[in-house]
Write an enzyme that holds these catalytic residues in place. Structure first.
Site, PDB file in Angstrom:
ATOM      1  N   ILE A  50      41.805  39.804  37.733  1.00  0.00           N
ATOM      2  CA  ILE A  50      41.551  41.243  37.726  1.00  0.00           C
ATOM      3  C   ILE A  50      41.845  41.771  39.124  1.00  0.00           C
ATOM      4  CG2 ILE A  50      39.907  43.072  37.258  1.00  0.00           C
ATOM      5  CD1 ILE A  50      40.679  41.292  34.823  1.00  0.00           C
ATOM      6  N   LYS A  51      42.779  42.722  39.202  1.00  0.00           N
ATOM      7  CA  LYS A  51      43.179  43.272  40.493  1.00  0.00           C
ATOM      8  C   LYS A  51      42.302  44.468  40.844  1.00  0.00           C
ATOM      9  CE  LYS A  51      47.534  43.573  42.002  1.00  0.00           C
ATOM     10  NZ  LYS A  51      48.999  43.874  41.995  1.00  0.00           N
ATOM     11  N   ILE A  52      41.752  44.428  42.042  1.00  0.00           N
ATOM     12  CA  ILE A  52      40.896  45.509  42.535  1.00  0.00           C
ATOM     13  C   ILE A  52      41.404  45.942  43.905  1.00  0.00           C
ATOM     14  CG2 ILE A  52      38.562  46.149  43.251  1.00  0.00           C
ATOM     15  CD1 ILE A  52      37.474  44.082  41.292  1.00  0.00           C
TER      16      ILE A  52
END
Length: 373
Positions: free
Chosen positions: A141-143
């Site tokens: 998950i890219k944040i």
């Protein structure tokens, strides 16, 4: 694996090669599988701009969009379904690599809605929603590494979810990102998660730094300034690796490593050369060290495979020169802090604009499908 190609040599030198692109066509045509087989690709990153290009420039999604239109599904939900489906399929393709590397590689990244980048709770909720929907152990998950994103990074890792921290430009922010990672692992440990199952990369952007600083050097118009062009991006990334070496040899890290944790690897992003006067493999061959990822657009990957010259570690031992370069820029009146703050703002604005364009395109396609029906 032999070193018979430059990409094989790069892998042998400790660099994981990831492709900075994903589309349904890549998955269905076998082109992505071919890159895995022939060019040592062991992962994929995506972002809002990539999805916007994939969906708006392809007919591969038309049948699905017609189905969504008939079911009364709106643009937001349609984009969520399409992107998570592609990422899940990508995770399946890379599953054997994930298994062979115990989750270090074989990863596919999907980014939270960029409009939530300044909303800690919204980002955390979106991260959990994406993770549950993709439902693959090898998803990242890219944040974005905004100030508001730091707490969301810690909270997401604390849930046992692996995270790709993106849009890092400054050394100060990178330190904060690594701190958020360590805090997240400490939280995960307290929550009873197996730290060996939690992975992370920190995406440090490279070419955009040169693009901005080179423009300012050109404006100075001196030979002294011209001699510094094309060097700041590498210097910045190399100093980030110095930070990586420092923090991941600390006592705080040792306690987590003893509990099974693996380090958060630096990932070199934005590695496509923006200035045609520079070697097209500049941000690949000059950023080689163990325990790093280089995520490349296909053009850069092809150039590296064709004529990249991999000479081994090109980072360790460069820190004094890298510091001197950034100090030289400051003396010329080019503010490092001003540049990196601007690049973060521009990067987020670009992703938000791409996301809005994607939503508008999908809404138009849904409307058109509805009128056809």
């Amino acid at each position: 694996m032999t070193n018979s190609t430059p990409t094989a040599a790069l892998s042998a030198a400790g660099v994981s090669i990831w492709l900075d692109d994903l589309s349904r066509d890549r998955l269905n045509s076998g082109s992505l599988a071919k890159l895995i087989e022939e060019k040592n690709v062991v992962g994929v990153t995506t972002n809002p701009s990539i999805f916007e290009a994939a969906i708006t420039k392809s007919n591969d999604y038309q049948a699905e969009l017609k189905k969504f239109s008939a079911a009364g599904i709106g643009a937001e939900d349609a984009v969520f379904e399409i992107t998570t489906s592609d990422v899940a399929d990508g995770c399946d393709l890379f599953a054997p690599i994930a298994s062979a590397t115990k989750g270090v590689d074989g990863r596919v990244s999907i980014e939270v809605d960029p409009r939530k980048a300044w909303d800690t709770e919204g980002t955390f909720a979106e991260a959990k929603r994406l993770y549950a929907k993709v439902n693959k152990s090898n998803v990242y998950i890219k944040i974005p590494a905004t100030l508001e994103g730091l707490e969301a990074i810690t909270a997401t890792l604390g849930e046992g979810i692996s995270v790709n921290v993106t849009l890092i430009f400054s050394l100060e922010r990178y330190r904060a990102v690594v701190n958020a990672f360590l805090s997240g692992l400490e939280l995960a440990k307290a929550n009873g998660h197996n730290l060996a199952d939690i992975h992370s990369v920190a995406s440090f952007f490279v070419s955009r730094v040169d693009l901005e600083i080179d423009g300012r050097l050109d404006a100075l118009g001196t030979e002294e300034a011209a001699a510094l062009k094309g060097k700041a991006g590498l210097a910045n990334a190399r100093l980030a690796y110095q930070v990586f070496e420092e923090i991941f040899s600390s006592e705080r890290w040792a306690l987590l490593a003893d509990a099974g944790a693996l380090p958060q690897r630096p990932l070199w992003a934005s590695t496509g050369v923006k200035n045609p006067a520079y070697p097209d493999t500049l941000y690949v061959t000059e950023l080689v060290a163990t325990n790093v990822v280089n995520t490349m657009p296909e053009k850069t990957l092809d150039a590296t495979f064709d004529h990249g010259v991999v000479t081994g570690d090109t980072i360790t031992g460069t820190y004094e020169d890298a510091n001197a370069l950034l100090n030289h820029l400051e003396r010329l009146g080019i503010s490092y802090n001003e540049v990196v703050a601007l690049l973060e703002t521009e990067g987020l604005d670009k992703f938000v604009a791409s996301w809005k364009e994607l939503l508008n395109h999908v809404q138009d396609a849904l409307d058109a499908a509805g009128s056809e029906g």
